[in-house]
Design an enzyme around this catalytic site. Structure first.
Site, short mmCIF file in Angstrom:
data_model
loop_
_atom_site.label_atom_id
_atom_site.label_comp_id
_atom_site.label_asym_id
_atom_site.label_seq_id
_atom_site.Cartn_x
_atom_site.Cartn_y
_atom_site.Cartn_z
N SER A 185 -42.71 39.48 85.26
CA SER A 185 -43.62 40.77 85.44
C SER A 185 -44.16 41.03 86.79
O SER A 185 -44.10 40.03 87.68
CB SER A 185 -44.96 40.29 84.57
OG SER A 185 -45.73 39.24 85.37
N ARG A 203 -60.28 35.84 72.12
CA ARG A 203 -61.36 35.71 72.71
C ARG A 203 -62.20 36.74 73.18
O ARG A 203 -63.57 37.15 72.79
CB ARG A 203 -61.19 34.75 74.17
CG ARG A 203 -62.43 34.70 74.87
CD ARG A 203 -61.81 33.91 76.34
NE ARG A 203 -61.10 34.82 77.26
CZ ARG A 203 -61.52 35.72 77.63
NH1 ARG A 203 -62.74 36.10 77.71
NH2 ARG A 203 -60.51 36.68 78.39
N ARG A 204 -61.51 37.89 73.59
CA ARG A 204 -62.16 39.06 74.15
C ARG A 204 -62.80 39.78 72.97
O ARG A 204 -63.77 40.47 72.85
CB ARG A 204 -61.27 39.83 74.76
CG ARG A 204 -60.89 39.44 76.30
CD ARG A 204 -59.72 40.23 76.79
NE ARG A 204 -59.73 39.57 78.24
CZ ARG A 204 -58.38 39.62 79.04
NH1 ARG A 204 -57.50 40.34 78.34
NH2 ARG A 204 -58.37 39.16 80.09
N LYS A 205 -61.91 39.70 71.67
CA LYS A 205 -62.26 40.55 70.78
C LYS A 205 -63.65 39.88 69.85
O LYS A 205 -64.48 40.70 69.36
CB LYS A 205 -61.37 40.57 69.47
CG LYS A 205 -59.98 41.45 69.85
CD LYS A 205 -58.85 41.31 68.84
CE LYS A 205 -57.71 41.80 69.00
NZ LYS A 205 -56.68 41.84 68.06
N ARG A 236 -50.42 44.93 74.16
CA ARG A 236 -49.68 43.83 74.59
C ARG A 236 -48.73 44.80 75.86
O ARG A 236 -48.83 46.04 75.79
CB ARG A 236 -48.55 43.36 73.61
CG ARG A 236 -49.01 42.56 72.66
CD ARG A 236 -49.48 41.00 73.38
NE ARG A 236 -48.28 40.54 74.29
CZ ARG A 236 -47.42 40.24 73.86
NH1 ARG A 236 -46.95 39.78 72.69
NH2 ARG A 236 -46.41 39.53 74.59
N GLY A 237 -48.24 44.01 76.62
CA GLY A 237 -47.37 44.67 77.63
C GLY A 237 -47.76 44.27 79.01
O GLY A 237 -48.80 43.74 79.29
N CYS A 263 -57.08 25.17 70.73
CA CYS A 263 -57.44 25.63 69.51
C CYS A 263 -56.94 26.87 69.10
O CYS A 263 -57.06 27.81 70.14
CB CYS A 263 -58.74 25.44 69.19
SG CYS A 263 -59.74 26.20 70.05
N SER A 265 -56.33 39.74 72.90
CA SER A 265 -57.00 38.43 73.24
C SER A 265 -58.04 38.13 72.07
O SER A 265 -59.02 39.04 71.95
CB SER A 265 -57.63 38.39 74.53
OG SER A 265 -58.60 37.22 74.63
N LYS A 293 -54.59 30.59 83.52
CA LYS A 293 -55.34 30.96 82.22
C LYS A 293 -53.97 30.81 81.15
O LYS A 293 -54.33 30.59 79.96
CB LYS A 293 -55.84 32.21 82.08
CG LYS A 293 -54.83 33.14 82.25
CD LYS A 293 -55.62 34.76 82.04
CE LYS A 293 -54.59 35.90 82.29
NZ LYS A 293 -53.67 36.04 81.21
N THR A 338 -48.36 48.99 81.75
CA THR A 338 -47.74 49.43 80.40
C THR A 338 -49.38 49.56 79.85
O THR A 338 -49.54 50.70 79.03
CB THR A 338 -47.08 48.48 79.78
OG1 THR A 338 -45.72 48.52 80.30
CG2 THR A 338 -47.03 49.07 78.10
N ARG A 339 -50.01 48.40 79.92
CA ARG A 339 -51.39 48.60 79.21
C ARG A 339 -52.40 49.92 79.88
O ARG A 339 -53.06 50.39 78.96
CB ARG A 339 -52.04 47.31 79.53
CG ARG A 339 -51.92 46.33 78.42
CD ARG A 339 -52.51 44.93 78.44
NE ARG A 339 -51.74 43.95 79.62
CZ ARG A 339 -52.25 42.85 79.94
NH1 ARG A 339 -53.53 42.52 79.48
NH2 ARG A 339 -51.54 42.17 80.92
#
Length: 297
Positions: free
Chosen positions: A9, A123-125, A141-142, A232, A121, A78, A146-147
């Site tokens: 990427s 976590r973000r949601k 995604r991407g 997890c 993500s 990350k 792209t995002r």
């Protein structure tokens, strides 16, 4: 000559350039990048957590070092699982960039009722759902470009602020979310470099680009994730930074997938691993975290 394995990427390429420039400037070493395709880069149609979560962007890159195609592996910290594969060492963490998340397209405070926010993500949601239960979510995604291209189709999208900065991108509307309100991913903003555990010469070379304060923060956050039980599948995040008077201050977070339950704790300490484990154990043993993990399974 040091060969650096990296994802394909644009962001991964830029982060590898940062590491190679540091090695050249600090050690005068000739370097080259070795591009590696990962399963996470190839499967844009599947949410990351359904592919196994952490590891989908690093396993093939790590394999290139283990089998001798490369000497070092460069990662977004990350993306790393909480444990390092046998035969590798996390040799260096360079100076950390911005660890924060950011909304692109609309500030959080201005999102209309029932707005749609896109992110891949959990976590973000979960944190957005906790802050704004009225929001709806779409998968995203991407690569970074792209995002951003897809952003117009939603009220907002969520990205890592550091990714935009490293690629020199400046969206028209950007709302950076502070870690005390929106806990980042473990290791977000940091670049991690691995090498083979028996390659002492390369390990000594990489020690020259290590940024100790960033390493201590990342080690504390990774210890938090490891104590939760490896990687997890529930939304989890942590952020560590230097504390006033010395040591570190670490905030850890664990939530249900729907964001209806969210627990967090902030503590200070001087040993990164001890601190990370202590925050995780408090969430698990004293705040109902084990019940969350049991419900998820």
């Amino acid at each position: 000559m040091l060969r650096a394995a990296t994802r394909t990427s644009p962001l991964a390429g830029r982060q590898t350039e940062i590491v190679l420039e540091l090695l050249s400037a600090t050690c005068g070493i000739e370097t080259e990048a070795v591009a590696v395709s990962t399963v996470g880069d190839r499967r844009f149609d599947t949410p990351i957590h359904e592919m196994g979560g952490k590891g989908v962007f690093v396993k093939e890159v790590q394999a290139a070092v283990l089998d001798g195609r490369a000497d070092i592996a460069v990662h977004s910290a990350k993306d790393l699982p909480s444990s390092t594969p046998e035969g590798l060492l996390l040799a260096a963490v360079t100076r950390r960039g911005d660890p924060r998340d950011a909304l692109v397209g609309c500030p959080l405070a201005d999102l209309p009722y029932g707005a749609t926010v896109a992110t891949g993500s959990v976590r973000r949601k979960a944190q957005l759902a906790w802050l704004r239960p009225d929001l709806t979510f779409a998968e995203l995604r991407g690569n970074i470009a792209t995002r951003l291209d897809k952003a117009a189709g939603f009220d907002a999208i969520v990205m890592a602020a550091v990714a935009l900065g490293r690629l020199g991108l400046e969206p028209d509307v950007l709302d950076v979310l502070e870690p005390d309100m929106f806990v980042p991913q473990v290791g977000q903003g940091a670049i991690a470099v691995e090498c083979r555990s028996d390659d002492r010469e390369t390990l000594r070379t990489l020690s020259a680009i290590e940024h100790q304060p960033s390493r201590r923060a990342v080690d504390a956050e990774r210890a938090f994730l490891a104590e939760l039980g490896g990687d997890c599948s529930l939304p989890a995040g942590a952020h560590a930074a230097d504390a006033p008077g010395g040591g570190l201050e670490l905030t850890g977070l664990l939530a249900s997938l729907d964001g209806r339950v969210l627990i967090r704790d902030t503590r200070r300490g001087r040993d990164p691993s001890t601190l990370g484990r202590a925050v995780a154990r408090h969430l698990l043993d004293d705040c109902g975290g084990r019940v969350l993990l049991g419900a998820d399974r």
